[in-house]
Enzyme design. Sequence first.
Site, PDB file in Angstrom:
ATOM      1  CG  HIS A 161      -9.522  11.466  16.582  1.00  0.00           C
ATOM      2  ND1 HIS A 161     -10.053  10.245  16.224  1.00  0.00           N
ATOM      3  CD2 HIS A 161      -8.859  11.248  17.751  1.00  0.00           C
ATOM      4  CE1 HIS A 161      -9.754   9.348  17.143  1.00  0.00           C
ATOM      5  NE2 HIS A 161      -9.015   9.924  18.074  1.00  0.00           N
ATOM      6  CB  SER A 282      -7.148  30.724  -9.488  1.00  0.00           C
ATOM      7  OG  SER A 282      -8.359  30.810 -10.207  1.00  0.00           O
ATOM      8  CE  LYS A 288      -7.863  29.020  -4.303  1.00  0.00           C
ATOM      9  NZ  LYS A 288      -8.713  28.204  -5.173  1.00  0.00           N
ATOM     10  CG  ASN A 290      -4.659  27.178  -6.239  1.00  0.00           C
ATOM     11  OD1 ASN A 290      -5.345  27.543  -5.282  1.00  0.00           O
ATOM     12  ND2 ASN A 290      -5.028  27.368  -7.496  1.00  0.00           N
ATOM     13  CD  GLU A 295      -3.830  21.366  -4.656  1.00  0.00           C
ATOM     14  OE1 GLU A 295      -5.047  21.318  -4.497  1.00  0.00           O
ATOM     15  OE2 GLU A 295      -3.277  22.246  -5.330  1.00  0.00           O
ATOM     16  CD  GLN A 327       7.652  -6.995 -24.832  1.00  0.00           C
ATOM     17  OE1 GLN A 327       8.523  -7.761 -25.245  1.00  0.00           O
ATOM     18  NE2 GLN A 327       6.701  -6.514 -25.601  1.00  0.00           N
TER      19      GLN A 327
HETATM   20  N1  ARG Z   1      11.319  -7.841 -24.772  1.00  0.00           N
HETATM   21  C1  ARG Z   1      11.340  -8.975 -23.927  1.00  0.00           C
HETATM   22  C2  ARG Z   1      10.945  -8.598 -22.504  1.00  0.00           C
HETATM   23  O1  ARG Z   1      10.865  -7.466 -22.219  1.00  0.00           O
HETATM   24  C3  ARG Z   1      12.696  -9.565 -23.907  1.00  0.00           C
HETATM   25  C4  ARG Z   1      12.712 -11.033 -23.638  1.00  0.00           C
HETATM   26  C5  ARG Z   1      12.105 -11.740 -24.757  1.00  0.00           C
HETATM   27  N2  ARG Z   1      12.228 -13.137 -24.648  1.00  0.00           N
HETATM   28  C6  ARG Z   1      11.454 -13.963 -25.349  1.00  0.00           C
HETATM   29  N3  ARG Z   1      11.661 -15.221 -25.164  1.00  0.00           N
HETATM   30  N4  ARG Z   1      10.554 -13.533 -26.188  1.00  0.00           N
HETATM   31  O2  ARG Z   1      10.677  -9.423 -21.668  1.00  0.00           O
END
Ligand code: ARG
Length: 463
Positions: A161, A282, A288, A290, A295, A327
């Site tokens: 605590h 600071s 100071k 820091n 942090e 993606q």
């Molecule tokens: N740039 C795409 C990704 O990062 C690669 C795969 C793309 N495939 C597709 N069928 N459009 O996932």
Amino acid sequence: MTTVNSEKLSSARFAQATDAFVEVFTASVDFDQRMAQQDIEGSIAHAKMLTHCGILTETERDAIIQGLNQISTEIINGEFVWSIKQEDVHMNIEARLTDLIGIAGKKLHTGRSRNDQVATDIRLYLRSEIQQITAQLVRLQTAIINLAEQHADTIMPGFTHLQVAQPITFGHHLMAWFEMLARDHERLQDCCKRLNVMPLGAAALAGTSYPIDRFMTAELLGFSRPSANSLDSVSDRDFAIEFTAAGSLIMMHLSRFSEELILWSSAQFDFIEMPDAFCTGSSIMPQKKNPDVPELVRGKSGRVTGHLVSLLMLMKSQPLAYNKDNQEDKEPLFDTADTLINCLRAYADMVSHISPKKENMYQSAKRGFATATDLADYLVRKGMAFRDAHEIVGLAVRLGIDTQRDLSEISLAELQTFSTLITEDVFGFLTLEGSVAARSHIGGTAPNTVKAAIETARLTMNQ
Ligand code: ARG
């Protein structure tokens, strides 16, 4: 009139050029070019396998390998021209390969898709990032062990605590950090086992009709085996989530260490001196110093946990198999890896330069009646029930508070007014040294036990 956009990916199927904004919006090359070397490595292995299986000629393979090596050098030298028109890292490299070697370049994509290609690239990329993260983690573990060894008998208050609870050794406290990191280390290794499975051959989603040898490609790329299901291979990013989860735990631990270092270096605790090289001043308050590094690390733990949540949300509603959603996995992943490497590196550099202020730690343990439990245990050994002992020690502590004395500073005669079971030998238990030395079972804070724990830690690390 029908127009064909010749620059567009899979252009023949489209009557219209891609909207200019959509082209930028859907492109990933700005960030996925980071996996260029893995993409090339995967392509070289794929070309070798295709040749072995009679799908490409040796001449085509050699041209492909030579072209890809040239592209690798261009990228390393910063000479490669990345194009948004080519959407992502995969298409950019393939287009350049075709520029360089002609028709053989166009054959490289036989029997694969960007879907299994990108799943492979990420795995190769993460595998090497995990190696670098682990190297920094091991540096930090080693620095902690070395500091713990110097302070196996440096006494400080242990807290619950955030109130002084019982005396412990600074070495023991540091070894608690070590244990957390040892589990993190194990988690990273475990994550690698599931990561190191090869998707190539899954193609778009259903596999390929060419007579490929997936075992050969897996071996060439150092994967433990080819993946077992083509749909799963191109779609799931659970390995990335697992990595980010392990990363979040590492950052959570570093954040806890940070919190302690920040508290300990404050004037109120004044337990440690932080190395100047890891602190800043600071702009307005000349006095100071820091603790910026802890942090910042504490702050960065938030972003890694954020990446974990992003990836979980990214994945949770996707139907099989690949979707463009995926993606979005790269930026959180890359940032997680960068953050881990940088934070662990800063910590490994910093920890060995932390100097504890032994006297302040000692006095603080003394001020907090840290040996009260030892007095209760003493009475129990003399035959009193623990609850009664707890009550009596409470009275002794109250006397200590009223007269501003530690339990060890109260006279025997005064202690005996609380219980006649108390005799001269009590002072052996009321000192901080006596208290820590008594906890000599495995996992305890006694200096010798801490030294043994350090020995064991060194052995497991060298395995
Ligand atoms: N740039 C795409 C990704 O990062 C690669 C795969 C793309 N495939 C597709 N069928 N459009 O996932």
